[in-house]
Design a protein around this motif. Structure first.
Motif, PDB file in Angstrom:
ATOM      1  N   ALA A 223       0.832  -1.205   0.000  1.00  0.00           N
ATOM      2  CA  ALA A 223       0.000   0.000   0.000  1.00  0.00           C
ATOM      3  C   ALA A 223       0.869   1.259   0.000  1.00  0.00           C
ATOM      4  O   ALA A 223       0.626   2.194  -0.768  1.00  0.00           O
ATOM      5  N   VAL A 224       1.909   1.263   0.854  1.00  0.00           N
ATOM      6  CA  VAL A 224       2.822   2.412   0.905  1.00  0.00           C
ATOM      7  C   VAL A 224       3.544   2.555  -0.424  1.00  0.00           C
ATOM      8  O   VAL A 224       3.729   3.667  -0.947  1.00  0.00           O
ATOM      9  N   TRP A 225       3.959   1.424  -0.988  1.00  0.00           N
ATOM     10  CA  TRP A 225       4.638   1.406  -2.288  1.00  0.00           C
ATOM     11  C   TRP A 225       3.746   2.033  -3.362  1.00  0.00           C
ATOM     12  O   TRP A 225       4.186   2.857  -4.162  1.00  0.00           O
ATOM     13  N   LYS A 226       2.470   1.640  -3.363  1.00  0.00           N
ATOM     14  CA  LYS A 226       1.519   2.147  -4.358  1.00  0.00           C
ATOM     15  C   LYS A 226       1.308   3.651  -4.192  1.00  0.00           C
ATOM     16  O   LYS A 226       1.339   4.413  -5.164  1.00  0.00           O
ATOM     17  N   VAL A 227       1.101   4.083  -2.957  1.00  0.00           N
ATOM     18  CA  VAL A 227       0.845   5.501  -2.683  1.00  0.00           C
ATOM     19  C   VAL A 227       2.054   6.365  -3.031  1.00  0.00           C
ATOM     20  O   VAL A 227       1.916   7.512  -3.454  1.00  0.00           O
ATOM     21  N   SER A 228       3.259   5.798  -2.877  1.00  0.00           N
ATOM     22  CA  SER A 228       4.483   6.571  -3.147  1.00  0.00           C
ATOM     23  C   SER A 228       4.641   6.912  -4.628  1.00  0.00           C
ATOM     24  O   SER A 228       5.429   7.787  -4.983  1.00  0.00           O
ATOM     25  N   GLY A 229       3.911   6.204  -5.490  1.00  0.00           N
ATOM     26  CA  GLY A 229       4.018   6.454  -6.925  1.00  0.00           C
ATOM     27  C   GLY A 229       5.149   5.708  -7.594  1.00  0.00           C
ATOM     28  O   GLY A 229       5.365   5.847  -8.800  1.00  0.00           O
ATOM     29  N   MET A 230       5.878   4.899  -6.832  1.00  0.00           N
ATOM     30  CA  MET A 230       6.964   4.118  -7.409  1.00  0.00           C
ATOM     31  C   MET A 230       6.398   2.949  -8.220  1.00  0.00           C
ATOM     32  O   MET A 230       5.382   2.366  -7.854  1.00  0.00           O
ATOM     33  N   THR A 231       7.069   2.592  -9.301  1.00  0.00           N
ATOM     34  CA  THR A 231       6.593   1.532 -10.173  1.00  0.00           C
ATOM     35  C   THR A 231       6.773   0.151  -9.553  1.00  0.00           C
ATOM     36  O   THR A 231       7.704  -0.081  -8.781  1.00  0.00           O
TER      37      THR A 231
ATOM     38  N   ASP B 263      11.791  -1.266 -14.419  1.00  0.00           N
ATOM     39  CA  ASP B 263      11.767   0.194 -14.377  1.00  0.00           C
ATOM     40  C   ASP B 263      12.194   0.770 -13.028  1.00  0.00           C
ATOM     41  O   ASP B 263      12.118   1.979 -12.821  1.00  0.00           O
ATOM     42  N   ILE B 264      12.611  -0.080 -12.091  1.00  0.00           N
ATOM     43  CA  ILE B 264      13.085   0.419 -10.802  1.00  0.00           C
ATOM     44  C   ILE B 264      14.544   0.835 -10.961  1.00  0.00           C
ATOM     45  O   ILE B 264      15.431  -0.001 -11.116  1.00  0.00           O
ATOM     46  N   VAL B 265      14.779   2.149 -10.929  1.00  0.00           N
ATOM     47  CA  VAL B 265      16.128   2.655 -11.194  1.00  0.00           C
ATOM     48  C   VAL B 265      16.594   3.670 -10.152  1.00  0.00           C
ATOM     49  O   VAL B 265      17.698   4.193 -10.249  1.00  0.00           O
ATOM     50  N   THR B 266      15.756   3.974  -9.153  1.00  0.00           N
ATOM     51  CA  THR B 266      16.134   4.959  -8.148  1.00  0.00           C
ATOM     52  C   THR B 266      16.178   4.338  -6.757  1.00  0.00           C
ATOM     53  O   THR B 266      15.607   3.270  -6.509  1.00  0.00           O
ATOM     54  N   PHE B 267      16.835   5.040  -5.849  1.00  0.00           N
ATOM     55  CA  PHE B 267      16.927   4.617  -4.453  1.00  0.00           C
ATOM     56  C   PHE B 267      15.533   4.473  -3.854  1.00  0.00           C
ATOM     57  O   PHE B 267      15.216   3.468  -3.227  1.00  0.00           O
ATOM     58  N   ARG B 268      14.683   5.500  -4.050  1.00  0.00           N
ATOM     59  CA  ARG B 268      13.330   5.480  -3.492  1.00  0.00           C
ATOM     60  C   ARG B 268      12.505   4.326  -4.039  1.00  0.00           C
ATOM     61  O   ARG B 268      11.661   3.762  -3.338  1.00  0.00           O
ATOM     62  N   GLY B 269      12.722   3.967  -5.281  1.00  0.00           N
ATOM     63  CA  GLY B 269      11.969   2.870  -5.866  1.00  0.00           C
ATOM     64  C   GLY B 269      12.447   1.506  -5.396  1.00  0.00           C
ATOM     65  O   GLY B 269      11.662   0.564  -5.313  1.00  0.00           O
ATOM     66  N   GLU B 270      13.728   1.430  -5.063  1.00  0.00           N
ATOM     67  CA  GLU B 270      14.304   0.137  -4.698  1.00  0.00           C
ATOM     68  C   GLU B 270      14.029  -0.249  -3.249  1.00  0.00           C
ATOM     69  O   GLU B 270      13.921  -1.435  -2.923  1.00  0.00           O
ATOM     70  N   VAL B 271      13.886   0.742  -2.360  1.00  0.00           N
ATOM     71  CA  VAL B 271      13.697   0.452  -0.936  1.00  0.00           C
ATOM     72  C   VAL B 271      12.452  -0.390  -0.662  1.00  0.00           C
ATOM     73  O   VAL B 271      12.542  -1.435   0.002  1.00  0.00           O
TER      74      VAL B 271
END
Length: 201
Positions: free
Chosen positions: A153-161, A166-174
């Motif tokens: 749910a947090v992942w979805k709300v954060s807007g990360m894919t 397509d995960i290429v950023t620190f925020r997306g990988e956590v």
């Protein structure tokens, strides 16, 4: 030019694919999901489960100390992976292995206790510290499923894919790695439940 870290992972990946003239490139952090990936994933998970049991039960420091030690190893390997600027197979699979080892002992610590059912014959304890919370597999699984749903749910709300490619950023990988850790722990709980408690063996 804007800092790619301010975009979502999908934005960064799409921009990278579509803008041939860009001077800033975004390197992939995670592997392609292929048949070879799943073979490696199964092998690493099986090795991690075995190693987790080796440390906690065979060497006998117990679930509590082993969980702390393996969780710290997970954090160290995760930091190395997150700091890497591109996909490094050694870093990636080391984190996968550490999530499986930590997940095994986390599951055992949650679900088991010092009763004879979970200890070798004649043993009354397993290492120093608490001998397990004794929640049982159904309760442990329910807690882990709830935690996993919160992560998604947090992942979805954060807007990360959710697309691994397509995960290429620190925020997306956590959130990806927290989901892997909890799902590995849940997998251990469900596997132990089916083999130990359901009568399937």
């Amino acid at each position: 030019m804007e800092n790619p870290e301010l975009h979502t992972d999908l934005d960064v990946a799409s921009t990278h694919r579509s803008a041939a003239g860009m001077t800033t490139s975004v390197m992939k952090k995670l592997p392609e999901v292929t048949l070879a990936f799943w073979v490696m994933k199964i092998a690493a998970t099986t090795l991690g489960e075995t190693a987790g049991d080796l440390f906690a039960q065979t060497l006998k420091p117990g679930y509590f100390l082993t969980t702390i030690a393996l969780f710290l190893i997970f954090v160290v390997t995760l930091v190395v992976q997150l700091r890497s600027r591109h996909y490094n197979p050694f870093f990636y699979w080391t984190v996968i292995l550490s999530t499986s080892m930590a997940g095994t002992t986390m599951s055992d610590f949650m679900n088991r206790d010092a009763s004879a059912k979970f200890l070798s014959e004649g043993a009354t304890s397993l290492g120093w510290g608490p001998q397990g919370l004794g929640l049982g597999y159904p309760t442990g699984a329910a807690i882990l499923i709830s935690i996993l749903l919160v992560i998604f749910a947090v992942w979805k709300v954060s807007g990360m894919t959710f697309q691994i490619r397509d995960i290429v950023t620190f925020r997306g990988e956590v959130p990806f790695w927290w989901a892997i850790l909890v799902s590995n722990t849940l997998g251990t709980s469900m596997g132990d439940f089916l083999s130990d408690s359901s009568g399937l063996g």
